[in-house]
Every structure is written in C-alpha cells, then in structure tokens.
Design an enzyme around this catalytic site. Structure first.
Site: not given
Lengths: 501, 154
Positions: A114, A209, A244, A301
């Site tokens: 990430k 973040e 999530h 994907r």
C-alpha cells in the site's frame, strides 16, 4: 490459448468457467478432496483433484501449475481471493510457460504494497488521501524498529491531524488497521497494528491517513489490453459494508455527475498506466460530500461486484480478460451506461448474531426468477455449507431503468428467495433495501453502524408462522386426501412420516 | 402438543387434524402436492415452504425466512396406519424394529443419515410394524418407502 484452468471454487469459478465455454475454450476446474462434485466442477469440461481439503488445497500453487502442465492447459485464471493477488504465483505461472490471466507480477506487487501504491499514485498525479508513509528500513531488531516507528509516527501525526487511520503497508481486510482519535491512543495503536501486521504478513511497516468520516466508497473499473488501450467502465458505489466487507453494491453511483465520472475515470486510467497494467482491475476511491475523491487502493483482479458494471455497460468483463490474455485487443465500445444495477451478496451468516458464519444443508434453495435478474451462485439445492470456505454463497444482481426501480426489483427478488436449512443474510439484505440511507442514496462507509448500533434483529414470528411451525414440528404423519399412493414428487419439505393411506 | 422456542419464550401449540391438514389456533395448515404448504388465516391465504432438520423447523412464508427451535416433538394424533418414506437421499444407519413388532408412540423405528445429520424416525402412535423395506447399510433415494406401521385399535 485453447484451454484454461480456473484456480478457484464457488461462484467465481462457475462464472469464469462459463465464460471460458462461451469463448469456445476448454474449461478445466480444480477441486479439493472435500469438494468432489461441487457446483463449479460441473461447469467444466474436466475437473482435476487437488490434494487436501479446505482453502489450503486451493492455495497450493505448485500443485495447480503441475496439474495444468499435465493436462494440456494453456492459461490459468485465478478468480479473486486465493492466489489471485500473489505476484509470486503469477510469476511461477509465467515461468512454467503458461499464460497468466491477470496483470503482470510487477503490477500486482506495486499495488499490493500500500505504501508503494500511494507513492506511485502521487507521482502519477492521482489524488491520494492526505497522509504520510513511515519509512523505516527494517533492521531485524523489532524493538529498535518499533521505537523508530513510534518517533516517526508521533511527528507525522501532527502534520496529518486527528482523527487518523493507521494502516499496515502489507495490510488488507482490516488487518493491521487502527482508527486513532487523539494523540493519547497513538502509541498503543502503533504497537497493535505492527504486532498484527507482522503476525499476518511478516511486515510491520505502517503509514498514516486522515480518517475521512462519512465518505463514500466509490470504485472505477478499468480494462487495459496489450495493444496500449486502457479504458474505464464507470464507477460502482460500495459504501454499505459490515466489518470492512461489502454487502450491497450499485452502479452507477447516484451522486456522481458525468463530469465527475470523467475525472475519476481519468484518474483510474492514470493509476493503471502508472504500473503498465494489463487486464481487468479496479481503482478504489473514497469520495467526500463535496465530490473530492482520493485513491484508496487498486485491486489487481476481477472483483466480486463486477456483474453490476457488466449490466450497465453491456461489457462481459471476464470474456474481455480472456481476450486480453490471449493477446487480442479488447472489444469494448465507447462507454455508454444504461439503467441502474444493484448487487447483494448472499452470505451463510447470522446477521442477528454479529454476522457469524453459519453452516448446514441447503435443504431448499430456490432463487428468484423473472425480468432483470442475474444470479451468480456457487451452490445448489442439496449442497452443504461447510465451515472450510468463505461463507459467500451467491450474488443476486438486478438491473432496471432507474435506481428506484432497481431497488424495488431487488426487494421483490429477495422476497422470492427461499433458502432453508442454513441461516443466511437474505432477510437482513431485504431490510437494507428499506433503510433511509439506501432509499435516499446517502450511504457512507458507516451507514450500517449508524443504522444498527445494537445489531440487526430478526422480525418476530407471526401467528401464521407459529401455526406452520407447529405442524412441521410435530412428528405426526400427514394425511393425503387421495388413495393413489405417492403421486407428487417426494420432497424433503414434508415431515419424515409422510403417510400414504 | 408441541413446544416451540422464539428468543427466550416457549410457546405451547396444539395442532389438530382437520380435513386434509391441520388447524392451529384457528389457522389452517394444509400440505400441497408439490411439497409446499397452504396457510389460511381468515381471508388471507399464503403458500409456504417448510422443512424440519433436527430440532429446527425452517419456513419461508410471505417473503421471510423463519427458523424456530422445537423443544420436544409432540405425540401423534393421527391414530391410523401409515407408511414412512425417506425425506431425502441418505443411508440407513440402523433399523430398530422388525415386522410384527408392537411399537409405542415415540418409539424410534429407524435411523437415517442424510445431509450429514442423523434423522431418527419415530412411531407417531401405538401400533404394529407390518413391513420393513430396508436393512442397515442401504442407500435410499428421496421418497423411498422405508417401513409401514399399522395403528392399534384404541
């Protein structure tokens, strides 16, 4: 490419195997020892046994490549989950001389980490969520690394501001992620996130973040072929999530304007081109109320929710994946979106009990039918839901001219859906269709937490339900009115001692 | 009499035979030839799916799935002879009676294994076993006749 092996199971394996057949390819499936005769094996021309049971069988990349080589397979499609985002597996497939139906190992790697993805995107001019990477070279001494990370995070947090999200660079699925409200909880969150990330991924690097509350999850589908063409196929909104994980997805997003779509699409194309992407991929963004959007991550994907894009654009994404992998140019016309599509994920889980996975027989499995429906399922009536695999059984997708009509069609379809023998989330999904936030298209990633602070509850049983339950529960025989013996099909819906006078 | 559990409450319900089906607290429940059920409450008629698996009854009626726990299977009310057929494909784990045996209500007759669960088939009434069509270890198809029990005169 004449023969494709699908290294997956369940509904996505069925979806891809069907696409292979529709493309005139020989479709080869694989199955674990506990999945002999599973639905996906029925969709293939040839099904190969893998050693072992459960997920480990489908994660044995070497065995899958060996099976492919021994059975005249030309290409491998990984579906989603399992081996789909493992750069090492993609490389091994290529090294074996097979075609990998997906992006290059280097693209998977650069998007899978990430922090690397954030840096790559920023350099490509794609807006990322305000934040900071914590660049600490692992020294091998966890105590020293943790101390250095703590110092760097404290200083970075002053620039990022609270509340913030602390995320593991190697993370995914909420692992190694912590929301931090203030400086007080920072050190503890760093320790926890690192511990979790090291245990799960062997990599404790983290980044910060800003926490964007009430934002929408909006993602853009991209397709790129080896002839230099990269296109976007519009957006999907997938804000409604529990733990999530997405449960309710729609395309297009109700609040994205044509101009906004253009800008997000261009950002998504830039993201894909920055890693020389080839194949189907999804660029995820968080979108704020004022329309500002930030790069979240790229999934390298095919995605669970790809059917809603297929319905509104008319593009068969899996068919295009096969075409692109064969080296052909994609056959995608100018983007034209038509109507509105909604997908819900049918899970074997108890929505009234913390969404715990459930198991059992699918004694009755009667999906809805009628106009505007698509069912992507990996199970049939009579199958068992086993604890060894992901609890997602099927996806129900509707398409209609407008959002309101699509929502009403979904209500109708969920009312018709009969699954007995295993607890599923069908009733929960039906209630979702009536939530204010869903009806008014004001969903955000916190919609479910806001709507059900104390959890979702099952509707109480009516008198009619209790009456039927009483009859089903009694062990008595059921008298038939005629003397002809068993005339109708014998069925498990009747109690054990059905009596034929 | 049947005890059903919803949440923390236990409900005692009394289905009574009536016509082709049953009546429970004024609600008529009738089996249909396709395996479904007709539930009539006053003017309102609903078609339902229902099945019992172990101690749980599963129903789909008026667009909703319901799952209700059975605390204790009630004794039989149908005082007539009857045949017993396999509710689903499976294996015969054990045959507990032989032709000619006298059986009492609630007595276990046969154990089936289907869908990885054991299903115990019990006599709904006092009677005599008039035929046993399977033996231990047999594989049976859905609907296959297992045994027949004739009710004794009251």
């Amino acid at each position: 490419m004449r023969s494709v092996l699908v290294a997956n199971r369940g509904e996505i394996a069925c979806r891809v195997l069907r696409a292979c057949k529709e493309a005139g390819l020989r479709a080869v499936s694989v199955h674990a020892e506990d999945e002999v005769g599973a639905m996906h094996t029925e969709m293939s021309d040839l099904s190969l046994s893998l050693e072992g049971s459960g997920a480990p069988a489908y994660l044995n990349g070497d065995a899958i490549i060996a099976a492919a080589l021994a059975n005249d397979v030309d290409g491998i499609h990984p579906g989603f989950g399992f081996l789909s985002e493992r750069a090492g597996f993609a490389q091994a497939v290529l090294d074996a001389g097979l075609i990998w139906i997906g992006p290059s190992p280097s693209a998977i790697e650069r998007m899978g980490d990430k922090m690397t993805a954030r840096i790559t995107m920023r350099e490509a001019g794609v807006p990322v969520i305000p934040g900071e990477e914590i660049e600490i070279e692992p020294s091998g001494d966890e105590k020293a690394d943790l101390e250095a990370t703590l110092v760097a995070v404290r200083s970075a947090s002053e620039r990022v501001g609270f509340p913030l999200l602390l995320k593991a660079s190697a993370g995914g699925g909420g692992k190694g992620m912590r929301a931090v409200e203030s400086a007080d909880g920072l050190d503890e969150a760093v320790r926890g996130a690192r511990r979790e990330a090291i245990a799960a991924f062997g990599d404790g690097r983290v980044y910060l973040e800003r926490l964007l509350r009430g934002a929408r999850h909006v993602e853009v589908q991209v397709l790129a072929d080896a002839h230099g063409r990269t296109v976007h196929l519009g957006e999907r909104e997938c804000s409604v999530q529990r733990r999530h994980q997405k449960v309710f997805e729609e395309a297009p997003c109700a609040v994205v304007s044509e101009d906004q779509r253009q800008r997000m699409g261009e950002a998504a194309i830039a993201a894909a081109e920055a890693v020389d992407y080839v194949g189907a991929g999804t660029v995820e963004f968080l979108m704020e109320d004022d329309g500002t959007f930030h790069f979240l991550e790229m999934n390298t994907r095919i995605q669970v929710e790809h059917p809603i894009t297929e319905l509104v654009t008319g593009v068969d994404l899996v068919r295009e994946q096969l075409r692109i992998a064969a080296g052909e140019p994609m056959s995608v016309p100018e983007l034209a979106m038509r109507g509105h599509a909604i997908e819900v994920r049918i899970y074997a889980e108890d929505a009234a009990n913390g969404f715990l996975p459930s198991i059992g027989p699918l004694a009755v499995f009667r999906p809805p039918t009628g106009p505007g429906l698509r069912l992507d399922t990996g199970v049939r009536e009579g199958d068992d839901v086993s604890p060894s695999y992901d609890p997602m059984l099927a996806k129900l997708i509707v398409h209609a001219p407008s959002r309101d009509e699509a929502l009403q069609r979904m209500r109708r379809a969920l009312d018709e859906f009969v699954i007995l023998g295993t607890t599923t989330n069908v009733a929960f999904l039906r209630d979702l269709c009536d939530l204010d936030a869903v009806v008014s298209a004001t969903t955000s990633t916190t919609t479910l937490d806001d709507a059900y602070p104390n959890g979702w509850e099952v509707q109480p049983a009516s008198e009619a339900v209790m009456a039927l339950a009483a009859v089903l529960a009694s062990s008595r025989g059921i008298t038939r009115g005629d003397n002809d013996g068993p005339s109708g099909p014998a069925s498990p819906f009747l109690s054990l001692n059905r009596r034929y006078p | 009499m049947v005890d059903l559990r919803t949440g923390d409450d236990v409900h005692e319900v009394h289905p009574l035979p009536r016509g082709d089906g049953w009546i429970v607290d004024g609600i008529e429940v009738t089996p249909l030839a396709d395996g479904r059920w007709q539930v009539r409450q006053g003017e309102a008629v609903s078609l339902a799916y229902g099945t019992r698996i172990g101690d749980v009854v599963w129903m789909h009626i008026n667009g909703r799935v319901h799952r209700i726990e059975v605390i204790e299977a009630g004794a039989g009310a149908a005082q007539e002879e009857g045949s017993f057929s396999a509710p689903m494909p499976g294996g015969v784990l054990d045959v507990l009676v032989a032709t000619g045996d006298e059986v009492t209500a609630g007595q276990a007759l046969l154990v089936l294994e289907a869908m990885k669960m054991e299903h115990r088939i019990t006599a709904p009434y006092h009677g005599r076993v008039v035929a046993v069509h399977v033996t231990q270890g047999d594989r049976v198809q859905q609907g296959e006749l297992l045994l027949e029990v004739e009710a004794s005169e009251a």
